[in-house]
Write an enzyme that holds these catalytic residues in place. Sequence first.
Site, short mmCIF file in Angstrom:
data_model
loop_
_atom_site.label_atom_id
_atom_site.label_comp_id
_atom_site.label_asym_id
_atom_site.label_seq_id
_atom_site.Cartn_x
_atom_site.Cartn_y
_atom_site.Cartn_z
CG ASP A 40 -2.06 -1.23 0.72
OD1 ASP A 40 -2.08 -1.31 0.01
OD2 ASP A 40 -2.61 -1.55 2.44
CB CYS A 41 4.30 1.70 -0.02
SG CYS A 41 5.70 3.35 0.19
CD1 TRP A 42 -0.52 5.69 -0.99
CD2 TRP A 42 -0.44 7.54 -0.81
NE1 TRP A 42 -1.02 5.41 -0.06
CE2 TRP A 42 -1.49 6.89 0.85
CE3 TRP A 42 0.04 8.74 -0.17
CZ2 TRP A 42 -1.82 8.07 0.76
CZ3 TRP A 42 -0.93 10.34 -0.20
CH2 TRP A 42 -2.22 8.99 0.73
N GLY A 43 5.17 5.11 -2.04
CA GLY A 43 6.37 5.12 -2.72
C GLY A 43 6.60 6.96 -2.96
#
Length: 90
Positions: A40-43
């Site tokens: 789920d990390c947006w980066g």
Amino acid sequence: MSIAINQNACIGCGKCHDVCPGTLIHLNADRKAFIKYPKDCWGCTSCLKECPVHAIRFYLGADMGGMGSLVHTEKERSEERREGKEKRSS
């Protein structure tokens, strides 16, 4: 894209937790940071920039051409920056 948090290196300052725009980074009972759902990390890399001990790495998966590479950032100290400018101007 995702992050990997080194629990052994984490000092529990909570800075990564505070800056995560997706509120994806949590602190365990020992105040060590963890991400429950790395996918789920947006980066955005905000956490990497704030971690004072570089306990967080950015994971570049094969979909990004990284073949599983881990990347981190380090802030240049003001003394080093100043010395670098002096050397270039000489």
